[in-house]
Write a protein that holds these residues in place. Structure first.
Motif, mmCIF file in Angstrom:
data_model
loop_
_atom_site.group_PDB
_atom_site.id
_atom_site.type_symbol
_atom_site.label_atom_id
_atom_site.label_comp_id
_atom_site.label_asym_id
_atom_site.label_seq_id
_atom_site.Cartn_x
_atom_site.Cartn_y
_atom_site.Cartn_z
ATOM 1 N N TYR A 163 0.461 -1.362 0.123
ATOM 2 C CA TYR A 163 -0.457 -0.074 0.396
ATOM 3 C C TYR A 163 0.713 0.964 -0.059
ATOM 4 O O TYR A 163 1.564 1.240 1.065
ATOM 5 N N THR A 165 0.350 3.887 0.557
ATOM 6 C CA THR A 165 -0.152 5.692 1.364
ATOM 7 C C THR A 165 -1.326 4.908 2.394
ATOM 8 O O THR A 165 -1.906 3.956 2.197
ATOM 9 N N ARG A 166 -1.252 5.849 3.583
ATOM 10 C CA ARG A 166 -2.197 5.850 4.394
ATOM 11 C C ARG A 166 -3.422 5.436 4.265
ATOM 12 O O ARG A 166 -4.428 4.554 4.560
ATOM 13 N N PRO A 229 2.339 1.932 5.806
ATOM 14 C CA PRO A 229 2.189 2.695 3.826
ATOM 15 C C PRO A 229 3.582 2.699 4.042
ATOM 16 O O PRO A 229 4.458 3.276 4.254
ATOM 17 N N ASP A 231 5.146 4.804 1.745
ATOM 18 C CA ASP A 231 5.689 6.320 1.670
ATOM 19 C C ASP A 231 5.702 6.525 3.295
ATOM 20 O O ASP A 231 6.612 7.571 3.437
ATOM 21 N N GLU A 232 4.848 6.310 4.574
ATOM 22 C CA GLU A 232 5.664 6.616 6.091
ATOM 23 C C GLU A 232 7.280 5.550 6.010
ATOM 24 O O GLU A 232 7.988 6.466 6.939
#
Length: 388
Positions: A163, A165-166, A229, A231-232
């Protein structure tokens, strides 16, 4: 309280022994005095229906031990409905997390969806899981539409391995976790309009599943999935390659520890959003949900106490500790309204000092992983005292 598991064992605290009052054997659980008492309290008398509920109860006791423990804190009349909801979720989960080829798993999910529709429409069914589920949906007027996003998320597990993003992860969790909390609300009962309690119930389902995702990072990697996520993770210099390296060598790189610490704190915020919902439940249901809240959130504490290294071993809450927590939580919430502040611990620092090994020095020149030597410095993320 229900949450879909993400690993082969659905016990969120990692225990492997029986729970209060029942053996986990099919016969003992399915035909125990407690089981018969539950069916009598729920006024379930038709033999075929009784057998269906007993089967779902066995599934809950066998595969969801901590969840089963929390269910025992509900009034006896409501437990069969919770067993039925768990049994169906387990049914679907076994399809997507089993060893079936993707095409066959997809076909079985389609068949599951068809059988569900038939059962909810009142047509006879040979599968005890659907028989118990359909009766529960009718008894408690659960919205049948809640099963559509659930099955959509199950199908995502067959096609989605990560995934970005969140927001993307939350779309998945709406069907796999949040709607489970919404299905349970009519069973648990509320002291307010059900719609007012729904966001808190959904948040609690999400918190439980996020906890499982953090505990099961290594196991999910073995299935080719990452439920965090991207990106995180990237903000801490972590990608799938680094996670895979950690899985291979059996310990977490310092950057991964920081990323996991960040995810633990994000998950605790979800728990805090969910906690006020306990007070919105009927008083007799609060001990059950408060206990599940405590047991699941303690997994985050176990991860923190391990230095946020989810690759060195599975974060567990021991059986004796589980029982003690369950007993104390039950007493507190049964005697008094739940406290306004969520019972969560404070953030702990990330340990990246002696003994912590990094991805860079843990790779041989040929690119193969090795254990390497100590590297890195201690980089606290809070002002609390450093771990020694």
């Amino acid at each position: 309280m229900v949450v879909r598991r993400s690993g082969p064992e659905s016990d969120p605290t990692g225990g492997d022994v029986g729970v209060i009052g029942d053996s986990v054997g099919a016969g003992a659980v399915g035909d125990s005095v407690a089981a018969r008492r539950e069916l009598a309290a729920a006024r379930i008398t038709e033999p075929r229906l009784r057998a269906a509920y007993l089967h779902s109860r066995w599934l809950n006791a066998r595969h969801g031990r901590t969840y089963f423990l929390a269910t025992r804190l509900l009034p006896a009349s409501r437990r069969p409905a919770v067993h039925a909801l768990y049994g169906f979720a387990r049914h679907a989960d076994d399809i997507v997390d089993g060893d079936l080829p993707r095409a066959e798993a997809a076909a079985r999910l389609t068949a599951l969806d068809t059988a569900l529709g038939a059962a909810l429409a009142g047509r006879p069914c040979d599968d005890p899981v659907f028989t118990a589920l359909a009766d529960t949906v009718n008894r408690y007027e659960i919205d049948p539409g809640l099963f559509t996003p659930f099955l959509r998320s199950m199908r995502m597990d067959l096609t989605t391995s990560g995934y970005a993003t969140r927001a993307a992860l939350e779309e998945y969790m709406h069907g796999s976790a949040e709607v489970i909390g919404l299905q349970l609300l009519p069973v648990l009962g509320t002291v307010c309009d059900r719609a007012s309690a729904a966001p808190r119930a959904a948040a609690l389902g999400a918190a439980f599943q996020l906890t499982n995702f953090l505990r099961d990072i290594a196991e999910d990697l073995d299935r080719g999935r990452v439920y965090l996520p991207a990106d995180e993770l990237a903000a801490h210099g972590v990608d799938r390659e680094l996670l895979s390296w950690c899985r291979t060598v059996g310990h977490a790189d310092p950057k991964v520890r920081r990323a996991v610490a960040d995810q633990v704190e994000r998950t605790r915020r979800v728990y805090r959003r969910a906690w006020p919902g306990v007070a919105l439940l009927r008083p007799e249901s609060r001990p059950c949900v408060a206990t599940a809240f405590t047991l699941y959130s303690r997994i985050l504490d176990a991860i923190a106490e391990a230095g946020y290294d989810v690759f060195a071993g599975r974060a567990v809450v021991g059986t004796s500790r589980r029982l003690a927590l369950a007993a104390s939580t039950m007493v507190r919430t049964a005697a008094l309204p739940p406290p306004r502040r969520a019972p969560l611990r404070r953030r702990q620092p990330v340990y990246t000092g002696p003994g912590a090994r990094s991805f860079a020095v843990g790779r041989s020149r040929a690119g193969r992983s090795n254990r390497g030597g100590p590297v890195g410095e201690h980089i606290p993320i809070t002002s609390t005292k450093e771990r020694r």
